[in-house]
Each structure stands twice: as C-alpha cells, then as structure tokens.
Design an enzyme around this catalytic site. Structure first.
Site, PDB file in Angstrom:
ATOM      1  N   ILE A  70       6.137   3.179  -3.068  1.00 18.60           N
ATOM      2  CA  ILE A  70       6.906   2.304  -3.942  1.00 18.60           C
ATOM      3  C   ILE A  70       6.192   0.974  -4.127  1.00 18.60           C
ATOM      4  CG2 ILE A  70       9.059   1.009  -4.180  1.00 18.60           C
ATOM      5  CD1 ILE A  70       9.372   3.931  -4.799  1.00 18.60           C
TER       6      ILE A  70
ATOM      7  N   LEU B 161       9.938  11.277  -5.926  1.00 16.48           N
ATOM      8  CA  LEU B 161       9.080  12.457  -5.946  1.00 16.48           C
ATOM      9  C   LEU B 161       7.635  12.095  -5.615  1.00 16.48           C
ATOM     10  CD1 LEU B 161      10.495  14.016  -9.210  1.00 16.48           C
ATOM     11  CD2 LEU B 161      10.752  14.975  -6.933  1.00 16.48           C
TER      12      LEU B 161
ATOM     13  N   GLY C  63       0.797  -1.229   0.000  1.00 15.16           N
ATOM     14  CA  GLY C  63       0.000   0.000   0.000  1.00 15.16           C
ATOM     15  C   GLY C  63       0.824   1.271   0.000  1.00 15.16           C
TER      16      GLY C  63
ATOM     17  N   SER D 147       6.337  10.747  -2.949  1.00 17.22           N
ATOM     18  CA  SER D 147       6.034   9.638  -2.052  1.00 17.22           C
ATOM     19  C   SER D 147       5.504  10.172  -0.724  1.00 17.22           C
ATOM     20  CB  SER D 147       7.285   8.788  -1.811  1.00 17.22           C
ATOM     21  OG  SER D 147       8.278   9.547  -1.144  1.00 17.22           O
TER      22      SER D 147
ATOM     23  N   ILE E 178      14.007  -3.549  -1.074  1.00 12.56           N
ATOM     24  CA  ILE E 178      14.031  -2.128  -1.436  1.00 12.56           C
ATOM     25  C   ILE E 178      14.794  -1.386  -0.349  1.00 12.56           C
ATOM     26  CG2 ILE E 178      12.661  -0.104  -2.028  1.00 12.56           C
ATOM     27  CD1 ILE E 178      12.282  -2.583  -3.865  1.00 12.56           C
ATOM     28  N   SER E 179      15.954  -0.847  -0.715  1.00 11.70           N
ATOM     29  CA  SER E 179      16.785  -0.143   0.252  1.00 11.70           C
ATOM     30  C   SER E 179      16.810   1.347  -0.072  1.00 11.70           C
ATOM     31  CB  SER E 179      18.191  -0.736   0.266  1.00 11.70           C
ATOM     32  OG  SER E 179      18.935  -0.225   1.353  1.00 11.70           O
TER      33      SER E 179
ATOM     34  N   LYS F  48      10.095   4.368   7.370  1.00  9.40           N
ATOM     35  CA  LYS F  48      11.070   5.128   6.585  1.00  9.40           C
ATOM     36  C   LYS F  48      11.265   6.572   7.036  1.00  9.40           C
ATOM     37  CE  LYS F  48       7.854   6.842   3.096  1.00  9.40           C
ATOM     38  NZ  LYS F  48       7.593   7.006   1.660  1.00  9.40           N
TER      39      LYS F  48
ATOM     40  N   LYS G 102      20.082   6.273   2.328  1.00  7.75           N
ATOM     41  CA  LYS G 102      20.341   6.589   3.737  1.00  7.75           C
ATOM     42  C   LYS G 102      21.031   5.436   4.471  1.00  7.75           C
ATOM     43  CE  LYS G 102      16.593   9.950   4.095  1.00  7.75           C
ATOM     44  NZ  LYS G 102      16.380  10.029   2.627  1.00  7.75           N
TER      45      LYS G 102
ATOM     46  N   ASN H  82      15.603   9.617  -2.926  1.00  5.24           N
ATOM     47  CA  ASN H  82      14.224  10.042  -2.711  1.00  5.24           C
ATOM     48  C   ASN H  82      13.394   9.881  -3.981  1.00  5.24           C
ATOM     49  OD1 ASN H  82      14.338  11.608   0.095  1.00  5.24           O
ATOM     50  ND2 ASN H  82      16.200  12.047  -1.040  1.00  5.24           N
TER      51      ASN H  82
END
Length: 618
Positions: free
Chosen positions: A295, A450, A292, A452, A407-408, A369, A411, A448
């Site tokens: 990404i 855009l 949900g 999100s 998914i990393s 996150k 950071k 990042n």
C-alpha cells in the site's frame, strides 16, 4: 538466405517479368501477329525499357519492404511504383522518337502496365501467401485454436496480429460477438459464429484451446460476465486490457495478458475528484511511512502524480524502498524525493526526522500485518503498530502537520487476533488525539488488497506454479477484496475529504468466498480444480475469522460525496484515558510473563482473545 541475395533474386525475377510484359502486350495489341517493324523496334529498345523500370523500382523502395507481411499499403506502393516506372518509359519513348525511332504503340504501353501490376505485384503477394499456406497445411493440426470474443475493430486487428506472428503457433478459428447482426459474417476468413452466451458450445464444437477477450471498451461488469461464461470451459483464457491501456489505440499481441482475479471481481474504475486531491497534495511536503510496502509504495506512485513539493519515503526495510526510489525517479523526472531509513518505533529518530523534514501531510502505512505471525509475537505487534503510531501521531501534533491519515484494516472491527486489536488501538489513538490537536487526524479502513505481500493471491499462484495442492483454511471463509491501486486512490480521496476524527470506510463491493477464489485461479491457470489440481482445507489459523466486518455496531455509517467512501462516527475520544492505558501497557510489556493479549483486550473491549494453550507468547 542473406538479404542481399534475396534482393538480387527479386531483381532478376522483375527483369524477366517486365520483359515478358512488353512482349505479351505487343502480342495482345496485334492479336498475336506482331509486324516485323514493331518487333524489331522492341528488340532494339526493350533493355532500355527494362533498365528504366528497374531503376524506378529501386528508387521506389520496392526491394526494401518485408513482403512476408505485405498488406494493402504495400499493394498501393506496387501500383504507384509500376505506374510511375511505365510513365518514365513512355516519356523516354516519345521524347526520343526522332532519334531512335521507337516503334511501340501507345496502347501496348497501357497493356504492359496492367500486366506488370499483375505479374510483379503477384510475385510479392505470392511471397506472403504461399509460405503461409504451406505453414498452414504443414502445421495446422499443431496450432493452438483461438476463439476471439469481440468481432469489432480490436478483434479484427488482433486476428491479423496473431496470424502474422507465426512464432505464436496460433490460429484464430472463430469469433463470438453479442451483436447478433454480425453472426454469419467473416473476418479474414474466420466466421462470427454466435454470442458470448454460447461460448461453451463454441469451444466444444471448434475444439478451442485459447479464448481471447478483445473488447477494450467493455466495462468491468461486462468483462466479469464474459469471464464467468468462459470459466465453464477448459480453454486457456486471456484478455486485451482496457482501451486507455492500449497506446495509440493499436492492438498488438504484446497487449494480450492472462485474465487476472481483478477481472473476476467486476469492480469498475474508481472515479476520483482530481481537483480536490490536487489541492490536497500539490506543492505539499508529503510523508509516507511503510513506503516500501504494497500500500505504501502505491500511495507514493499516486501521490507523485500530483506534483508534491517533496515526497518523503520513510521505511525501515532498505531493499524495498531502494527499488521504489529508482522506480519513481525513472518515472517522474522532476520529483523532489527523499528516502528516510527509520523505524516508527524509535521515538527519538522520528522526532529528528519530523524536525528536519517538516511534512505537511502524513500517510501512515507502516505496520506489522500478518495475522499468524503476530499471534505468536504479540509484543512486536504492539511495539510497532501501537507505539509506532503513538510516536508518529504525537510528533505530527508537535510539529504542526496539517493532515495525518492512518491506514487501517477491517480486521480492527471486533478483532479476534492481536494484529486486528492493535490496529483498532491505532484508530483509537488518532481519533482521541484529534480532539486535542490542530492536526486533522483520520483513519481509512478497508479489507484485503489483491496481490499485496503475504496475501492469499500470491500464495495460491505460487502453489499452482509448484503443481499444488492449493490450501485454504476453511471451505466457508469469505473476504473483501480490492486492487492495490484502487485502495491507494481511495485513501488519497478520503485524505482530501478528512476534517478530523473520521474513520473512513471504503466500499469493498461483494465479499468473495476464498474457495471460489482458489477454484477461479486454478481454472485461469488452465487446470480443473479437484482433477488437475487438488484443494486442501487446513483449518482456521489462530485468530482467524470466517468473515471480516468493516463497521462496529456503535459507529453507524454516513455517506460522503464519494460513492465508494463512507464514514463512521467517532466512538472513542478520551485522549488522556488512552495515554494512561498505554503507559500501563508499556510498563507491563517489560515483564517476561506479561499477557499482552489480555492487556490489550482491557483497552479494546471488542477484542475477543483467541485462546490456545500451546501457543507460544513472545
């Protein structure tokens, strides 16, 4: 006025005009000295002539067109219908000559046809032109003055659309185009005045209120250059989307949208190896965790395009995945979709799901996150990100998942906050378990995205909508950005390429200064930074860096077959060691006084703990 009344008035006008054309044609034929016999014959048959023509007009649907929007097509319709109606009258006259003695010269019929076209057609064109002229001179000063960038087919169609939609209260006053041969030409009365380099001068000279970029075939780089020039003006900036987004190639007012931050980045469309991704996903059972999220949901949309055997949406937050499920079922009619409400933190539940669903491919996007929130809640970051990933990775190994893609984030590189440190730990888990498992584990690291959830773009837009101020944490802070669809597509491509143990690094393009980003968004919203909208610098938040990195020094970097995907070499592969560290961390976290950040820094040597005495540790 009711439509039926308008039709009746138009029929009455046509009766008068057609009647006049017969009299005028006869007068012209005989130099205004009509013989008595011809005049008597015309008086006897004129009503039949008129009736026949009106019947043909009705059958030719001359009273069904919206003459307010008359164009070349309608003009052709007028000429064909009038020609046909006069042919019917001529046929009547010559077929009935022995019975009714119609004494009307052939040449007069030709003249009356020409007069009909001018009079009957002229009334309809006047119905469009005169009100438009009245509206123009009555409200011209109140209209938005529009400059169109691009004097090609799209620009010409757009001008017609704008002029036809009076509710827009807009007027195209000029064009600019980089084809110097077009300078001085006119499109529907509006001149092509210069090239895009002179947009600031044109805006000032013609008092432009709004600029519309109408070059659907332009590359992202070209659009970026034009937008950069337009930003020097105070005019509102809009754009037509790319040609592939314009259905059927027809330009409509509804296609015009505001210029978005993506247009300023100048990033070209991602080119994918569709065959490789199709072989990777088609007829496979694919699971996406955190389905949900920003990404996760875009991954699901992209995966659905490749006809998976089954797509499993795993999510703890039911509202977002509920909306996604309905969206996917509406878009992909035959998709085999399963929604699973579960937390990756719940090991038994994850094992149950894996046993029932037996996924072949997993994209693990579930994570906490938000940097500031996790700084104040380090235990939750560790539980969800670290132990959630461990649970899922171990179950993937146990149940024979073919590929597992984590998914990393950038950071995770030399982290200064607990969120980044936990994501680095996740990378260490998947790289180390890959050595022990038949499952191919890999991670994809990027910056990042855009728009999100919780990112800086929606925050800025919300602040601008409220009238400001726009807040940034530091004047020199920079970040890497890419769009959500681009990130998702590259994740799929990297997943297809993965052979196990890799950390894929996505090409994020040039870093963006957040101050510039804020100023651009303010300008795109029609305000002047520092004048109409204030920008406040609030100071770096706990754990926040001035800049992010995508690569650890010792990882090195290698190219892949895809120009926007690179791979770093594994630097941690001791699975037993990471498990021992995690066992110690799990036990220590049960203590209320556990210094979670310090414990994590012992496992992740590149983690520099941000110290703040007053920070609450939960």
């Amino acid at each position: 006025m009711p439509r039926q009344l308008k039709i009746l008035i138009l029929i009455i006008i046509d009766i008068l005009l057609v009647g006049f054309s017969y009299v005028a044609a006869l007068a012209l034929r005989f130099d205004f000295q009509i013989p008595a016999s011809n005049w008597a014959s015309l008086k006897q048959h004129i009503w039949i002539f008129i009736a026949l023509q009106i019947i043909v007009f009705i059958l030719g649907r001359m009273y069904h067109s919206l003459w307010k929007y008359a164009s070349i097509r309608e003009l052709v319709q007028i000429m064909v219908t009038i020609g046909l109606s006069n042919a019917v009258v001529v046929a009547y006259a010559y077929l009935s000559i022995d019975f009714f003695q119609v004494n009307y010269p052939r040449s007069a019929f030709l003249i009356s046809t020409i007069i009909d076209i001018f009079l009957v057609g002229g009334v309809r064109i006047a119905y469009r032109v005169i009100p438009a002229k009245i509206r123009k001179y009555r409200g011209y000063e109140n209209k938005k003055r529009v400059l169109i960038v691009g004097a090609g087919d799209a620009g010409a169609m757009l001008m017609k659309e704008i002029n036809n939609h009076t509710e827009l209260n807009s007027k195209v006053v000029a064009f600019v185009d980089d084809d110097v041969k077009k300078k001085g030409m006119r499109i529907s009365g509006a001149p092509v005045v210069s090239t895009s380099d002179d947009i600031p001068k044109v805006v000032k000279k013609y008092q432009i209120d709004e600029i519309v970029i109408a070059i659907p075939s332009a590359s992202k780089g070209q659009v970026q250059e034009i937008v950069s020039v337009c930003k020097k003006t105070k005019a509102k900036l809009k754009i037509l989307p790319g040609i592939y987004e314009i259905i059927g190639g027809m330009v409509k007012v509804s296609h015009i949208r505001d210029v978005q931050i993506e247009d300023l980045l100048g990033r070209e469309q991602v080119r994918l190896d569709m065959a490789e991704i199709r072989n990777f996903l088609k007829y496979k059972t694919v699971m996406v965790t955190g389905a949900g999220g920003s990404i996760g949901s875009e991954l699901c949309r992209q995966i659905a395009l490749f006809q998976p055997k089954e797509l499993i949406l795993l999510e703890i937050y039911e509202n977002s995945v509920y909306d996604l499920e309905h969206e996917l079922r509406g878009t992909f009619q035959d998709i085999n979709l399963k929604v699973v409400i579960a937390s990756v933190r719940d090991r038994k539940r994850i094992e149950e799901v894996m046993d029932q669903c037996r996924p072949e491919v997993i994209f693990h996007a579930a994570a906490h996150k938000h940097v500031p929130l996790m700084e104040n809640n380090p235990k939750e970051a560790v539980k969800n990100n670290v132990f959630g990933t461990l649970n899922l990775a171990q179950m993937a190994d146990r149940y024979g998942v073919k590929k597992f893609v984590l998914i990393s984030t950038d950071k995770a590189v030399n982290p200064t906050n607990i969120m980044g440190a936990t994501k680095r730990l996740c990378e260490m888990i998947v790289q180390s378990i890959d050595r022990e498992s038949k499952t191919e584990f890999a991670a994809v690291r990027f910056g990042n995205v855009l728009g999100s959830n919780g990112s800086v773009i929606p925050l800025f837009k919300n602040q601008i909508a409220k009238g400001g101020p726009v807040t940034i944490t530091h004047e020199d802070i920079i970040r890497y950005f890419m769009s959500i669809p681009e990130a998702a597509q590259l994740v799929l491509q990297a997943g297809a390429m993965a052979q196990g143990g890799e950390i894929f690094i996505l090409d994020m393009g040039e870093p963006v200064k957040i101050m510039d980003l804020a100023q651009d968004l303010i300008r795109l919203s029609g305000f002047e930074p520092g004048v109409d909208m204030k920008i406040e610098v609030t100071g770096l938040r706990p754990g926040e860096k001035l800049y992010e990195e995508l690569l650890l020094d010792e990882e090195g970097i290698s190219k892949t077959i895809h120009e926007k995907i690179f791979v770093g070499k594994p630097i941690f592969t001791d699975y037993s060691k990471i498990l021992a560290h995690l066992d110690e961390l799990r036990i220590a976290m049960d203590s209320q006084n556990a210094n979670v950040k310090h414990l994590v820094s012992q496992i992740v040597p590149t983690y520099k703990v941000y110290e703040e005495k007053k920070m609450q540790k939960v």
